[in-house]
Design a protein around this motif. Structure first.
Motif, PDB file in Angstrom:
ATOM      1  N   GLU A   8      -2.472  -9.247   7.211  1.00  0.00           N
ATOM      2  CA  GLU A   8      -2.022  -8.430   8.351  1.00  0.00           C
ATOM      3  C   GLU A   8      -1.227  -7.227   7.863  1.00  0.00           C
ATOM      4  OE1 GLU A   8      -3.028  -8.916  11.471  1.00  0.00           O
ATOM      5  OE2 GLU A   8      -2.062  -6.997  11.903  1.00  0.00           O
ATOM      6  N   VAL A   9      -0.325  -7.486   6.932  1.00  0.00           N
ATOM      7  CA  VAL A   9       0.499  -6.394   6.404  1.00  0.00           C
ATOM      8  C   VAL A   9      -0.385  -5.365   5.682  1.00  0.00           C
ATOM      9  CG1 VAL A   9       2.302  -5.911   4.703  1.00  0.00           C
ATOM     10  CG2 VAL A   9       2.586  -7.792   6.309  1.00  0.00           C
ATOM     11  N   LEU A  10      -1.472  -5.851   5.099  1.00  0.00           N
ATOM     12  CA  LEU A  10      -2.427  -4.959   4.426  1.00  0.00           C
ATOM     13  C   LEU A  10      -3.422  -4.329   5.404  1.00  0.00           C
ATOM     14  CD1 LEU A  10      -3.080  -7.254   1.346  1.00  0.00           C
ATOM     15  CD2 LEU A  10      -2.284  -4.887   1.154  1.00  0.00           C
ATOM     16  N   GLY A  11      -3.319  -4.713   6.691  1.00  0.00           N
ATOM     17  CA  GLY A  11      -4.189  -4.123   7.714  1.00  0.00           C
ATOM     18  C   GLY A  11      -5.613  -4.650   7.695  1.00  0.00           C
ATOM     19  N   ARG A  12      -5.805  -5.871   7.216  1.00  0.00           N
ATOM     20  CA  ARG A  12      -7.174  -6.412   7.105  1.00  0.00           C
ATOM     21  C   ARG A  12      -7.526  -7.242   8.348  1.00  0.00           C
ATOM     22  NH1 ARG A  12      -8.453  -4.810   1.696  1.00  0.00           N
ATOM     23  NH2 ARG A  12      -6.571  -3.640   1.158  1.00  0.00           N
ATOM     24  N   SER A  13      -8.834  -7.334   8.593  1.00  0.00           N
ATOM     25  CA  SER A  13      -9.295  -8.017   9.806  1.00  0.00           C
ATOM     26  C   SER A  13      -9.059  -9.525   9.751  1.00  0.00           C
ATOM     27  CB  SER A  13     -10.771  -7.733  10.044  1.00  0.00           C
ATOM     28  OG  SER A  13     -11.518  -8.283   8.991  1.00  0.00           O
ATOM     29  N   THR A  14      -8.744 -10.053   8.580  1.00  0.00           N
ATOM     30  CA  THR A  14      -8.421 -11.481   8.466  1.00  0.00           C
ATOM     31  C   THR A  14      -6.955 -11.757   8.757  1.00  0.00           C
ATOM     32  OG1 THR A  14      -8.108 -11.054   6.135  1.00  0.00           O
ATOM     33  CG2 THR A  14     -10.218 -12.012   6.778  1.00  0.00           C
ATOM     34  N   GLY A  15      -6.202 -10.696   9.076  1.00  0.00           N
ATOM     35  CA  GLY A  15      -4.774 -10.868   9.356  1.00  0.00           C
ATOM     36  C   GLY A  15      -4.526 -11.676  10.613  1.00  0.00           C
ATOM     37  N   CYS A  16      -3.291 -12.123  10.751  1.00  0.00           N
ATOM     38  CA  CYS A  16      -2.957 -12.978  11.898  1.00  0.00           C
ATOM     39  C   CYS A  16      -3.176 -12.236  13.213  1.00  0.00           C
ATOM     40  CB  CYS A  16      -1.530 -13.492  11.790  1.00  0.00           C
ATOM     41  SG  CYS A  16      -0.274 -12.214  11.723  1.00  0.00           S
ATOM     42  N   SER A  17      -3.099 -10.917  13.204  1.00  0.00           N
ATOM     43  CA  SER A  17      -3.404 -10.124  14.403  1.00  0.00           C
ATOM     44  C   SER A  17      -4.638  -9.258  14.162  1.00  0.00           C
ATOM     45  CB  SER A  17      -2.197  -9.252  14.789  1.00  0.00           C
ATOM     46  OG  SER A  17      -1.073 -10.057  15.030  1.00  0.00           O
ATOM     47  N   LYS A  18      -5.540  -9.790  13.327  1.00  0.00           N
ATOM     48  CA  LYS A  18      -6.825  -9.126  13.031  1.00  0.00           C
ATOM     49  C   LYS A  18      -6.661  -7.723  12.460  1.00  0.00           C
ATOM     50  CE  LYS A  18      -9.600 -12.081  15.722  1.00  0.00           C
ATOM     51  NZ  LYS A  18      -9.966 -12.105  17.131  1.00  0.00           N
ATOM     52  N   GLY A  19      -5.510  -7.467  11.848  1.00  0.00           N
ATOM     53  CA  GLY A  19      -5.296  -6.151  11.259  1.00  0.00           C
ATOM     54  C   GLY A  19      -4.904  -5.092  12.272  1.00  0.00           C
ATOM     55  N   MET A  20      -4.615  -5.513  13.500  1.00  0.00           N
ATOM     56  CA  MET A  20      -4.270  -4.551  14.561  1.00  0.00           C
ATOM     57  C   MET A  20      -2.761  -4.354  14.693  1.00  0.00           C
ATOM     58  SD  MET A  20      -7.128  -3.517  15.775  1.00  0.00           S
ATOM     59  CE  MET A  20      -6.867  -2.839  17.424  1.00  0.00           C
ATOM     60  N   GLY A  21      -1.985  -5.224  14.067  1.00  0.00           N
ATOM     61  CA  GLY A  21      -0.544  -5.183  14.316  1.00  0.00           C
ATOM     62  C   GLY A  21       0.301  -4.733  13.146  1.00  0.00           C
ATOM     63  N   GLY A  22      -0.039  -5.207  11.945  1.00  0.00           N
ATOM     64  CA  GLY A  22       0.835  -4.936  10.809  1.00  0.00           C
ATOM     65  C   GLY A  22       2.052  -5.844  10.835  1.00  0.00           C
ATOM     66  N   SER A  23       3.000  -5.524   9.977  1.00  0.00           N
ATOM     67  CA  SER A  23       4.170  -6.386   9.776  1.00  0.00           C
ATOM     68  C   SER A  23       4.956  -6.665  11.053  1.00  0.00           C
ATOM     69  CB  SER A  23       5.092  -5.719   8.759  1.00  0.00           C
ATOM     70  OG  SER A  23       6.376  -6.273   8.795  1.00  0.00           O
ATOM     71  N   MET A  24       4.965  -5.725  11.993  1.00  0.00           N
ATOM     72  CA  MET A  24       5.847  -5.867  13.154  1.00  0.00           C
ATOM     73  C   MET A  24       5.220  -6.611  14.329  1.00  0.00           C
ATOM     74  SD  MET A  24       7.885  -2.229  13.218  1.00  0.00           S
ATOM     75  CE  MET A  24       6.462  -1.182  13.525  1.00  0.00           C
ATOM     76  N   HIS A  25       3.933  -6.945  14.201  1.00  0.00           N
ATOM     77  CA  HIS A  25       3.233  -7.587  15.322  1.00  0.00           C
ATOM     78  C   HIS A  25       2.511  -8.829  14.818  1.00  0.00           C
ATOM     79  CE1 HIS A  25       4.214  -4.054  17.615  1.00  0.00           C
ATOM     80  NE2 HIS A  25       3.636  -3.294  16.718  1.00  0.00           N
ATOM     81  N   LEU A  26       3.227  -9.911  14.756  1.00  0.00           N
ATOM     82  CA  LEU A  26       2.670 -11.140  14.181  1.00  0.00           C
ATOM     83  C   LEU A  26       2.339 -12.133  15.294  1.00  0.00           C
ATOM     84  CD1 LEU A  26       5.206 -11.489  11.222  1.00  0.00           C
ATOM     85  CD2 LEU A  26       3.019 -10.262  11.259  1.00  0.00           C
ATOM     86  N   PHE A  27       1.401 -13.015  14.997  1.00  0.00           N
ATOM     87  CA  PHE A  27       0.837 -13.873  16.049  1.00  0.00           C
ATOM     88  C   PHE A  27       0.208 -15.093  15.400  1.00  0.00           C
ATOM     89  CE2 PHE A  27      -3.050 -14.599  18.780  1.00  0.00           C
ATOM     90  CZ  PHE A  27      -2.393 -15.009  19.930  1.00  0.00           C
ATOM     91  N   GLN A  28       0.613 -16.273  15.777  1.00  0.00           N
ATOM     92  CA  GLN A  28      -0.045 -17.492  15.302  1.00  0.00           C
ATOM     93  C   GLN A  28       0.263 -18.623  16.287  1.00  0.00           C
ATOM     94  OE1 GLN A  28      -0.249 -18.477  10.833  1.00  0.00           O
ATOM     95  NE2 GLN A  28      -2.125 -17.638  11.703  1.00  0.00           N
ATOM     96  N   PRO A  29      -0.364 -18.562  17.464  1.00  0.00           N
ATOM     97  CA  PRO A  29       0.025 -19.487  18.531  1.00  0.00           C
ATOM     98  C   PRO A  29      -0.205 -20.953  18.168  1.00  0.00           C
ATOM     99  CG  PRO A  29      -1.988 -18.310  19.120  1.00  0.00           C
ATOM    100  CD  PRO A  29      -1.463 -17.671  17.875  1.00  0.00           C
ATOM    101  N   GLU A  30      -1.184 -21.227  17.303  1.00  0.00           N
ATOM    102  CA  GLU A  30      -1.420 -22.630  16.963  1.00  0.00           C
ATOM    103  C   GLU A  30      -0.236 -23.242  16.211  1.00  0.00           C
ATOM    104  OE1 GLU A  30      -3.089 -20.017  15.959  1.00  0.00           O
ATOM    105  OE2 GLU A  30      -3.662 -20.120  13.851  1.00  0.00           O
ATOM    106  N   LYS A  31       0.617 -22.399  15.654  1.00  0.00           N
ATOM    107  CA  LYS A  31       1.850 -22.900  15.026  1.00  0.00           C
ATOM    108  C   LYS A  31       3.058 -22.749  15.946  1.00  0.00           C
ATOM    109  CE  LYS A  31       0.027 -23.761  10.926  1.00  0.00           C
ATOM    110  NZ  LYS A  31      -0.035 -25.122  10.374  1.00  0.00           N
ATOM    111  N   GLY A  32       2.827 -22.233  17.153  1.00  0.00           N
ATOM    112  CA  GLY A  32       3.939 -22.026  18.087  1.00  0.00           C
ATOM    113  C   GLY A  32       4.514 -20.629  18.029  1.00  0.00           C
TER     114      GLY A  32
END
Lengths: 352, 325
Positions: free
Chosen positions: A106-130
């Motif tokens: 995510e921080v690298l802006g890749r589509s495998t990021g937790c926000s599909k590369g749309m958020g970067g460091s400031m927009h994190l998302f992983q609802p399956e972990k809460g």
């Protein structure tokens, strides 16, 4: 003239530097905390070097030195709880078991990021972990978190919301509104204030008449605990105590964790001599209150681990991160079509 | 049996609260008899005070709470009894609700409905009377609906709440006494709702949203008696805006007058005209355009000034008659 601290010795960098008292926790529980803090520390070191190598461009707010807070809090949570972060949330994400690979990607802006590369460091998302989400408008996720608390209250299953924010956030009106709202409706939410004395560059004594943030909890009749945020055992135990009443419907809890960030507001720079009280000697003094070293020393002193054990744990973490990094660097960037396709859930009606 | 616009809003709330256990409503003044006219009378009695919550005076917290609950499986409706008060919640609406889907990778959607009531006139002055729909129509990620008819007052509220995206639902108290016969409730997919032609005509196209639509219908009736036949298009959904039906209408009439209850500069009227103009074919160079909006001033309190502040049926009639039709 700096106002005297109302936090007592928690604000005194020369105090609380020795090995931790390990409290009630087993060797395994302590090892998990140690490993989790090491993961956070090493991932952020990795991100810092990626910034220095010009491989990461998005703003990264690193929380080096503050690892104990998220780890202490998260050991009391389940994946059904609803956790929200702010701009400095790598630790909140990782402490819940958020994937290292998806954070680095995510921080690298890749589509495998937790926000599909749309958020970067400031927009994190992983609802399956809460981890329901983080966003960097200061205080902006606090109102959202109380809504998650309201949802938990309506669900009636004993789950709670958790909201991390810093000492600057309480200067925002919507955060004060949220404290009142949560207390008024007895919402199951834990407010976690990471008080590191700085909002961006500016020292708390230049922003507020007191450095004790939990005074706002008192004003809103929210039960509060103030802890050494660089003590993972104390943070975990205080969280546990607060959550006993939060989970059974007695209203919100407030944890003020006193800490210090080793790096500047954003990026890998130390920001020394920016703002009152942030001198090199202050930073060095606070580094002696390193939450990781203090837990390690406590465990060594209690003969729960050896130096070799610690070294091999450190190596295991570093290897894990390197594997994740190598993979992330090969990952693709988002498809160009993604620019428009995620604006609405169902993009019908969007074309003009 | 005829029901009013306000009763239609109430019937939508009633339907939603009865049909969907995950719907709840919160906002200021919801247990009061005067904040939102008679559009929510006694809902808290029928459904309980935990599903129709009167809240502290905290627009940002309340709106954010709606967003947060929607991220956890609920379908909240946040009510702002004056649209002016919503400005205190702009961070939550613009920075948060509108952005979470896109910035978090399209996997999370704040399915919150935010109802803002326009409450003009009555000497309420500058801070109790604004129509700020154009602000929200500017923001990608928000859906914005503005019911002008009794049917839409009911059905667009239901569609808004059933939409997975954040929706701003804007109603106008000047419409509350409007009456109509309504068919049975039919759940409609909001993303498929488009502008509607409410009156056919071949001489000029009038387009508007909300209360301005009723003004256009009245003006069209008056003009028709003088031999000018206007087509009236109700925008209904301001964001995302689809102007296809307006283009079709203007292709036929050769002129477009947009009437809007907001201001002119960077407003809805300018946006509709621009969208139509850039999409019209090369062959239609001589199209006439006009916009009728509020004067460039805050709403006055004085009744005397109010009378010249708000566009009327006559304003529209005059403008159309100035055209060579």
């Amino acid at each position: 003239m700096v106002a005297p601290s109302e936090l007592g010795t928690w604000a005194d960098s020369s105090k609380h530097t020795g090995p931790l008292n390990l409290g009630e926790y087993s060797r395994d529980a302590l090892l998990l905390k140690l490993e989790s803090m090491l993961v956070i520390r090493k991932v952020e070191e990795c991100i810092a070097s990626l910034i220095e190598d010009n491989k990461v461009k998005c703003p990264c707010h690193l929380g080096t030195g503050q690892e104990a807070i998220a780890v202490g809090v998260s050991t009391n949570l389940t994946s059904d709880d609803k956790v929200f972060g702010g701009h400095r949330s790598h630790s909140h994400f990782l402490a819940l078991g958020g994937s290292i690979r998806s954070l680095l990607a995510e921080v690298l802006g890749r589509s495998t990021g937790c926000s599909k590369g749309m958020g970067g460091s400031m927009h994190l998302f992983q609802p399956e972990k809460g981890f329901i989400g983080s966003a960097p408008i200061v205080g902006g996720t606090v109102p959202i978190a109380i809504g998650a608390g309201l949802a938990c209250q309506k669900d009636g299953k004993g789950n709670i919301a958790v909201c991390y924010f810093g000492d600057g956030a309480v200067e925002e009106g919507m955060v004060q509104e949220s404290f009142n709202f949560a207390s008024n409706f007895k919402l199951p939410i834990l407010f976690v204030c990471e008080n590191n004395f700085y909002s961006s560059h500016l020292d708390i004594h230049l922003r507020q008449p007191s450095d004790k943030i939990s005074r706002f909890a008192d004003a809103h009749k929210i039960s509060a605990r103030v802890v050494d945020g660089n003590n993972v055992v104390m943070t975990a135990m205080a969280t546990k105590e607060l959550l006993e009443s939060v989970r059974c419907g007695k209203g919100p809890g407030f944890l003020e964790a006193v800490t210090y960030r080793w790096l500047g507001h954003v990026g890998p720079d130390e920001n020394v001599d920016v703002g009152l009280r942030r001198k090199k000697e202050d930073l060095l003094a606070w580094k002696k209150r390193d939450p990781i070293r203090r837990l390690k020393d406590g465990m060594l002193e209690a003969s729960l681990i050896t130096s070799e054990d610690y070294h091999s744990l450190e190596m295991k973490v570093v290897t894990q991160i390197n594997v994740a990094l190598d993979a992330s660097l090969k990952d693709p960037y988002p498809e160009k079509s993604f620019l428009l396709s995620a604006v609405y859930k169902n993009n019908k009606g969007v074309s003009r | 049996m005829k029901i009013t616009y306000a009763q239609a809003i109430r019937s939508a709330f009633q339907y939603l609260l009865k049909t969907y256990p995950n719907v709840f409503v919160m906002g200021q003044g919801l247990w009061s008899p005067w904040y939102v006219g008679n559009s929510m009378n006694d809902l808290e009695v029928e459904f309980g005070k935990d599903r129709v919550m009167d809240t502290p005076v905290s627009e940002a917290a309340c709106t954010g709470a709606g967003i947060g609950a929607s991220l956890c499986g609920y379908r909240p409706i946040v009510v702002h009894p004056r649209m002016d008060f919503m400005i205190l919640a702009m961070d939550q609406i613009v920075n948060q609700a509108a952005k979470w889907s896109h910035m978090l990778g399209g996997e999370t959607h704040p399915a919150v409905t935010i109802r803002g009531v326009i409450n003009r006139g009555g000497e309420q002055g500058a801070q109790h009377s604004q129509a700020l729909h154009a602000w929200f129509a500017h923001i990608p990620g928000l859906r914005v609906v503005m019911p002008a008819t009794v049917l839409d007052a009911r059905d667009l509220l239901i569609s808004a709440v059933l939409s997975d995206d954040p929706v701003i639902y804007i109603d106008d108290r000047w419409l509350y006494e409007l009456e109509d016969d309504l068919p049975e409730i039919e759940e409609k997919d909001l993303s498929l709702q488009l502008p509607k032609i409410l009156r056919n005509g071949q001489d000029a196209t009038l387009a508007a949203s909300g209360y301005s639509v009723q003004l256009c219908l009245e003006a069209a009736q008056a003009l028709s008696e003088e031999g000018i036949q206007c087509e009236v298009v109700d925008l209904r959904v301001l964001n995302p805006l689809n102007v296809t039906s307006i283009i079709d209408s203007v292709s036929k009439t050769g002129s477009l007058c947009v009437v809007d209850g907001g201001w002119e500069s960077c407003g809805m009227a300018g946006e509709v005209i621009a969208s139509v103009a850039v999409q019209m074919s090369q062959s239609s160079k001589n199209i006439q355009y006009k916009r009728i909006t509020l004067p460039n001033a805050p709403a006055p309190s004085s009744k005397v000034l109010e009378d010249i502040y708000y566009p009327t049926r006559e304003t529209i009639v005059q403008v159309i008659k100035e055209w060579n039709i």
